[in-house]
Design an enzyme around this catalytic site. Sequence first.
Site, PDB file in Angstrom:
ATOM      1  N   LYS A   1      94.178  72.046  20.162  1.00 56.00           N
ATOM      2  CA  LYS A   1      94.426  73.222  19.310  1.00 56.00           C
ATOM      3  C   LYS A   1      94.957  72.729  17.966  1.00 56.00           C
ATOM      4  O   LYS A   1      95.747  71.791  17.925  1.00 56.00           O
ATOM      5  CB  LYS A   1      95.428  74.179  19.958  1.00 56.00           C
TER       6      LYS A   1
ATOM      7  N   ASP B   1     103.057  72.495  21.163  1.00 57.54           N
ATOM      8  CA  ASP B   1     104.139  71.719  20.546  1.00 57.54           C
ATOM      9  C   ASP B   1     105.427  72.532  20.519  1.00 57.54           C
ATOM     10  O   ASP B   1     106.477  72.049  20.077  1.00 57.54           O
ATOM     11  CB  ASP B   1     103.744  71.182  19.162  1.00 57.54           C
TER      12      ASP B   1
ATOM     13  N   ASP C   1      98.043  70.801  21.913  1.00 61.54           N
ATOM     14  CA  ASP C   1      98.282  70.963  20.472  1.00 61.54           C
ATOM     15  C   ASP C   1      98.220  69.630  19.743  1.00 61.54           C
ATOM     16  O   ASP C   1      98.762  68.628  20.225  1.00 61.54           O
ATOM     17  CB  ASP C   1      99.704  71.520  20.258  1.00 61.54           C
TER      18      ASP C   1
ATOM     19  N   GLU D   1      98.776  84.633  15.901  1.00 61.21           N
ATOM     20  CA  GLU D   1     100.207  84.791  16.190  1.00 61.21           C
ATOM     21  C   GLU D   1     100.884  85.710  15.182  1.00 61.21           C
ATOM     22  O   GLU D   1     100.724  85.569  13.971  1.00 61.21           O
ATOM     23  CB  GLU D   1     100.878  83.399  16.186  1.00 61.21           C
TER      24      GLU D   1
END
Length: 269
Positions: free
Chosen positions: A121, A52, A91, A186
């Site tokens: 995801k 995204d 996503d 992340e």
Amino acid sequence: MSTPPQTQGRVTVRTLRTMRHDQQPITMLTAYDFPTAEILDAAGVDVLLVGDSLGMVVAGHPDTLSVTVEQMIYHGEMVARAARRAMVVIDLPFPEGSRRPQRTLDVAAKILKATSAQAVKLEGGVEQAERIACLVGAGIPVMGHIGLQPQSVHVDGGYGVKRDVDAIVADAEAIEQAGAFAIVIECVSREIGRAVTGALTVPTIGIGAGPDVSGQVLVTHDLIGLYGGHRAKFVRRLADVRGEMRRAAEEFVGAVQSRDYPNDGESFR
Ligand code: KIV
């Protein structure tokens, strides 16, 4: 019995598991369109993520929150059509990953049916365990995403590095137990990247999580120098596509204005 054609040579959840087991680094890049997906697939990238992040690097928004399910389907279908070998992961856009589990399941199923991608995801940790178990129970492979979660940017107050090792390991363990086949981590310290990977058996794919993870992912527009916005510390820029595009466009403008283009060889008779 021979392998069904759609899985021959295709990277699957089993391939990624084996790669982690064999300590073979996994590669993942974002793709949002057919030609990019074709190029990345041919280059040997293992996983194509229809992230995204397209809300920022393609649509020019300041964050990923405005991206819709329809946009993910539009871009995901192009990428899945181009990918021959790579696994395609899409996503779940905001706020679909935070709905009632049955609603999240319906949206994930709609995305996979419409695109022929292989997995979705979902951002989030402990609080996502029930939703992930619901999707996996229905036969939908789920990649998790912990550490910095861009869909929560306003709750977090920005895109900073995540430092609470106990909370991040707890998130990772909860979504692994719920059935996630791999987990993106992340923007955490290299020590946390290593701690999370050590606590899990599924592959970890880092973005700004240091080298001690099972694989690495970058946003392709960052890698190739097409995105003109903020460049994070972890981005390795390996091309200047923005500069090259600008040069070609300026050359075109000059050639048209000077009446050099089109010449005789570029005209029909
Ligand atoms: O949306 C995206 O591109 C992502 C990557 C940053 C992992 O989630």
